[in-house]
Design an enzyme around this catalytic site. Sequence first.
Site, short mmCIF file in Angstrom:
data_model
loop_
_atom_site.label_atom_id
_atom_site.label_comp_id
_atom_site.label_asym_id
_atom_site.label_seq_id
_atom_site.Cartn_x
_atom_site.Cartn_y
_atom_site.Cartn_z
N SER A 98 1.00 -1.05 -0.04
CA SER A 98 -0.02 0.13 0.05
C SER A 98 0.76 1.18 -0.05
O SER A 98 1.63 1.17 -0.90
CB SER A 98 -0.94 0.09 1.22
N GLU A 110 -9.65 -4.81 -5.92
CA GLU A 110 -8.94 -3.68 -5.28
C GLU A 110 -9.31 -2.36 -5.98
O GLU A 110 -9.33 -2.29 -7.22
CB GLU A 110 -7.60 -3.73 -5.10
N HIS A 125 -7.03 -6.05 -0.37
CA HIS A 125 -5.71 -4.97 0.23
C HIS A 125 -4.96 -5.42 1.24
O HIS A 125 -5.88 -5.64 2.28
CB HIS A 125 -6.52 -3.43 0.07
#
Length: 288
Positions: A132, A225, A255
């Site tokens: 991320s 996602e 995610h």
Amino acid sequence: MAGPFEGPFQGSIEREAILARIAAHPIEGGPEARRRAFAELVLGDHAPGTPYDSISIAGEGGTIVYLHGGGYAFGSPRSHERIGAALAEATGLGVVLPVYPLAPEHPWPVQLEAAVATVEEADGPVVLAGDSAGGHLALVTALELGRRGVDVAGVILFSPNTDRSGLSSTRARNEASDPMVDDEGDTELARQCFGDLPLDDLEVSPLLADLGSLPPLLLEVGRDEVLLDDSLLLAEAARAAGVPVTLHVEPEGLHMMQLWAPWWDVAAASLERAATFASEVTGARRRA
């Protein structure tokens, strides 16, 4: 301190158990509330929030520098220790999960400066990795080191943020199918970190940068996602720049799915692929 494989689950689990836990632990409120909520989501309902120290796992043959995710606002080496421990166990490489300053108290680029310093101190060859926002940081760090002529053996990116300039179609299309990320919330976290930097700034949207200096790249992302296109577009652009790219789009993926290893087989398989990649680019002997 609890061991790295302790946490909210016991034994193998299915996707639905993770979805239920995410729904029961919303990441909301001010900075400290979000940090505590994320720690409890990942580590267990009585986990402390902050502070945490950097984590170093001894190994040989090179180092994986793992930069944790959390929107540059939450997360810690402790929340991602299971990922680091799994990669260390599978590869025999050293793994470093550094503390880096969090927003909004510490705006960009102090995160980049901290990541570069960590790599410069690590025993090589070095693999940069992150998920991320940590994936964004790993990518921008690799590009910065390339400009400085510092070699990195490879880059592992789990569902990274790579573009905020508007090229992605899945930031809108996949909002209903992504329980962890929505574009409005992701944009809010980015504003806390990057302030008034333009959305097409090359450090905010590294997809737009010259990617030709990147080493071999592994990308892992879930099919549903919000950040799917951030990986697909990066893979396309990096290949066009001559970078060797391995891309895996996981149909069942979530995610930050790697947080749920070893209990979820999808997460464990992702870390297995990452360990194989890290071993190959460093020349380390893959452990069974």
